[in-house]
Design a protein around this motif. Structure first.
Motif, short mmCIF file in Angstrom:
data_model
loop_
_atom_site.label_atom_id
_atom_site.label_comp_id
_atom_site.label_asym_id
_atom_site.label_seq_id
_atom_site.Cartn_x
_atom_site.Cartn_y
_atom_site.Cartn_z
N LYS A 233 0.86 -1.19 0.00
CA LYS A 233 0.00 0.00 0.00
C LYS A 233 0.89 1.24 0.00
O LYS A 233 1.80 1.33 0.83
CB LYS A 233 -0.89 0.00 1.25
CG LYS A 233 -1.90 -1.12 1.25
CD LYS A 233 -2.78 -1.04 2.47
CE LYS A 233 -3.79 -2.18 2.42
NZ LYS A 233 -5.09 -1.81 2.89
N ASP A 234 0.61 2.14 -0.90
CA ASP A 234 1.49 3.30 -1.08
C ASP A 234 0.68 4.59 -0.96
O ASP A 234 -0.20 4.84 -1.78
CB ASP A 234 2.15 3.21 -2.46
CG ASP A 234 3.42 4.01 -2.55
OD1 ASP A 234 3.52 5.05 -1.86
OD2 ASP A 234 4.31 3.63 -3.33
N GLY A 235 0.96 5.37 0.08
CA GLY A 235 0.23 6.62 0.29
C GLY A 235 -0.42 6.69 1.66
O GLY A 235 -1.06 7.69 1.99
N ALA A 237 0.63 7.22 4.72
CA ALA A 237 0.97 8.30 5.66
C ALA A 237 0.62 9.69 5.13
O ALA A 237 0.90 10.69 5.79
CB ALA A 237 2.47 8.23 5.98
N PHE A 306 2.76 5.58 14.68
CA PHE A 306 4.06 4.97 14.93
C PHE A 306 5.14 6.03 14.80
O PHE A 306 4.89 7.12 14.26
CB PHE A 306 4.35 3.84 13.92
CG PHE A 306 4.81 4.37 12.59
CD1 PHE A 306 3.88 4.86 11.67
CD2 PHE A 306 6.16 4.43 12.27
CE1 PHE A 306 4.29 5.39 10.46
CE2 PHE A 306 6.58 4.96 11.05
CZ PHE A 306 5.63 5.44 10.15
N HIS A 324 12.68 1.59 4.44
CA HIS A 324 12.26 2.81 3.73
C HIS A 324 11.41 3.72 4.62
O HIS A 324 11.67 4.92 4.73
CB HIS A 324 11.48 2.40 2.48
CG HIS A 324 10.98 3.53 1.66
ND1 HIS A 324 11.81 4.32 0.89
CD2 HIS A 324 9.71 4.03 1.48
CE1 HIS A 324 11.07 5.24 0.27
NE2 HIS A 324 9.81 5.09 0.62
N VAL A 325 10.41 3.13 5.28
CA VAL A 325 9.50 3.96 6.07
C VAL A 325 10.21 4.52 7.31
O VAL A 325 10.00 5.68 7.68
CB VAL A 325 8.22 3.17 6.44
CG1 VAL A 325 7.36 3.93 7.44
CG2 VAL A 325 7.42 2.86 5.18
N LEU A 335 5.50 15.12 3.19
CA LEU A 335 5.27 15.43 1.77
C LEU A 335 3.87 14.95 1.44
O LEU A 335 3.35 14.06 2.12
CB LEU A 335 6.22 14.62 0.88
CG LEU A 335 7.71 14.61 1.18
CD1 LEU A 335 8.40 13.53 0.36
CD2 LEU A 335 8.29 15.98 0.86
N ARG A 337 2.46 12.80 -1.21
CA ARG A 337 2.84 11.98 -2.36
C ARG A 337 1.62 11.68 -3.22
O ARG A 337 0.53 11.45 -2.70
CB ARG A 337 3.49 10.67 -1.87
CG ARG A 337 4.90 10.90 -1.31
CD ARG A 337 5.37 9.70 -0.51
NE ARG A 337 4.59 9.53 0.70
CZ ARG A 337 4.16 8.36 1.15
NH1 ARG A 337 4.42 7.25 0.50
NH2 ARG A 337 3.45 8.30 2.26
N PHE A 369 11.36 17.75 0.46
CA PHE A 369 11.75 16.59 -0.36
C PHE A 369 13.23 16.28 -0.16
O PHE A 369 13.61 15.12 0.01
CB PHE A 369 11.45 16.84 -1.85
CG PHE A 369 11.97 15.74 -2.72
CD1 PHE A 369 11.24 14.57 -2.93
CD2 PHE A 369 13.24 15.83 -3.31
CE1 PHE A 369 11.75 13.53 -3.69
CE2 PHE A 369 13.75 14.80 -4.08
CZ PHE A 369 13.00 13.64 -4.27
N LEU A 382 15.45 -0.11 0.31
CA LEU A 382 14.72 -0.16 -0.96
C LEU A 382 15.65 0.09 -2.16
O LEU A 382 15.33 -0.30 -3.28
CB LEU A 382 13.59 0.90 -0.91
CG LEU A 382 12.55 0.93 -2.02
CD1 LEU A 382 11.81 -0.40 -2.12
CD2 LEU A 382 11.55 2.07 -1.79
N HIS A 388 16.66 5.63 -9.31
CA HIS A 388 16.09 6.93 -9.75
C HIS A 388 16.72 7.28 -11.09
O HIS A 388 17.93 7.44 -11.17
CB HIS A 388 16.43 8.03 -8.75
CG HIS A 388 15.69 7.92 -7.45
ND1 HIS A 388 15.00 8.97 -6.89
CD2 HIS A 388 15.52 6.89 -6.60
CE1 HIS A 388 14.45 8.59 -5.75
NE2 HIS A 388 14.75 7.33 -5.55
#
Ligand code: HEM
Length: 412
Positions: A233-235, A237, A306, A324-325, A335, A337, A369, A382, A388
């Protein structure tokens, strides 16, 4: 064709669906008629659903540009342009034209009144005729090079600087830089593409295309967080409240960028084959969240509070410190995202999927960023699975009120 009918066809405020009806391409009401489907007629209930599909509109006008805090649509068509004519007057005129076009596009109208002369190319390219707006939003931003090229260096601001080099990035010129960015998001791919195509067409002679990327997000019922191509799941936070947007997203200054925001873009290749060979435990350690629930490690719910330095009773970190988190959270900067996955066929040199994430994040100050990316740095677990390869930083103007135009405070 009678004069009345002609008038209707070329009416300026004609929605694309009316246009279809008036031009007789579809029988009134019969969106998917018997003839179109070779005699197959949809049951009444289904017909109704099809009628409403994509009907929802998001106004182009407002305090802020749409497409930033708007809840995500299914598709993005993102394009970066370079200036061919960098005179300030040409750009002012272009942004005026784009304002007019954008307001019509998000409303589901054709971009310009068609001429009755069949020997001329149509004004609107036509592929969205019959389609609703599908929550189309169009978001415009300019880079620092835009200011320089247009002789607007006096409008530069100290926080609007190029990104510093980041560890492990392998930026390719073809996906980096550029002068103008347009983000078109919609719940329909063709609607998003049509919008960009017509905007670019209007800019012919003034702008050329540098790079573009289409993308998708698994929005589903719009209630659950979409999953990225690594299955997570991405987004989660991300902020969702207006009061938080004020703290995170909207530029604070009172100058030409008032009510605007900065857009950080990264084209990030994701090495799916390497990921797919990685065991689930390791995948979860990479993000610091559980794959199925999306919960932070050591917690049970996706949205449980958390902090990266939470510990168990024995004093061990709940989340791997190189995940990553954990590293993103440790930066202490937020940010917004708004990223989309992409799948671009097969990579010529590796024979693997050419796919990844068109990472887009909005922030009131690019430093947000920079701080997060610096915290991820060379340590982010990650990094083993991503590279990138593209980058851009754009200042997205504040919103437009009726009668005004995009970037007005910059040009006047
Ligand atoms: C392909 C690259 C990336 C992938 C697959 C990815 C994926 C994820 C996932 C799955 C999460 C956890 C769920 C969530 O809160 O959204 C997350 C969190 C986050 N990511 Fe990424 N991300 C990527 C790149 C980046 C980049 C480049 C940045 C910024 C420099 C970034 C910043 C963040 C932040 C700020 C969080 C939230 C941290 C917190 O909970 O405090 N991500 N990312």
């Amino acid at each position: 064709m009678t004069e009345d009918k002609k008038k209707g066809l070329f009416d300026q405020k004609l929605s694309r669906r009316d246009f279809l009806k008036k031009s007789g391409i579809a029988g009134a009401g019969a969106l998917v008629g018997a003839s179109a489907l070779g005699g197959f007629v949809l049951p009444k209930t289904q017909e109704k659903t099809r009628e409403a599909d994509g009907d929802e509109k998001i106004s182009f006008y407002g305090k802020h540009q749409a497409g930033i805090t708007t809840s995500m649509q299914k598709n993005v068509y993102f394009v970066v342009l370079e200036l061919e004519d960098s005179s300030k007057s040409a750009m002012k005129e272009l942004f005026k034209d784009w304002t007019e076009y954008a307001a019509k596009l998000v409303d589901g109208q054709i971009v310009e009144t068609e001429s009755s002369n069949g020997y001329l190319p149509p004004k609107d390219t036509g592929e969205a005729v019959g389609l609703n707006p599908y929550r189309l939003t169009l978001t415009f931003g300019i880079s620092r090079t835009f200011l320089k090229k247009c002789g607007l260096s006096d409008k530069e601001m100290s926080i609007f600087r190029d990104f510093p080099p980041f560890p492990k990035e392998q930026l390719e010129d073809k996906y980096t830089g550029g002068d103008i960015a347009i983000q078109a998001c919609a719940d329909d791919e063709q609607v998003a593409f049509h919008a960009v195509r017509n905007l670019v067409r209007k800019g012919r002679g003034k702008v050329t295309m540098k790079w573009s990327q289409s993308g998708f997000a698994a929005i589903g019922d719009r209630k659950s967080t979409p999953r990225n191509l690594f299955g997570f799941k991405d987004g989660t936070a991300n902020a969702t409240k207006e009061s938080d947007f004020d703290k995170i997203v909207w530029y604070d200054g009172n100058d030409w960028l008032k009510n605007g925001s900065f857009m950080a873009v990264r084209r990030i290749r994701m090495h799916l084959e390497t990921w797919d060979r990685t065991n689930l435990r390791e995948q979860e350690n990479t993000f610091g969240r559980y794959r199925d629930s999306g919960a932070p490690m050591g917690k049970t719910g996706e949205f449980d509070d958390f902090s990266w330095d939470d510990k168990d009773k024995d004093g061990n970190y709940l989340m791997p410190v190189d995940s990553h988190v954990s590293l993103a959270n440790k930066a202490g900067k937020k940010l917004l995202r708004r990223s989309y996955s992409y799948a671009d066929g097969i990579n010529d040199s590796t024979g693997q999927f050419e796919s990844g994430l068109l990472f887009i994040a909005y922030e009131k100050d690019p430093q947000q960023f920079i701080d997060v990316q610096t915290s991820l740095g060379a340590t982010d677990k990650l990094n083993e699975y991503i590279t990138h390869i593209g980058s851009g930083l754009f200042a997205c103007f504040g919103g437009v009120e009726k009668g005004g135009y995009l970037g007005q405070d910059l040009f006047e």
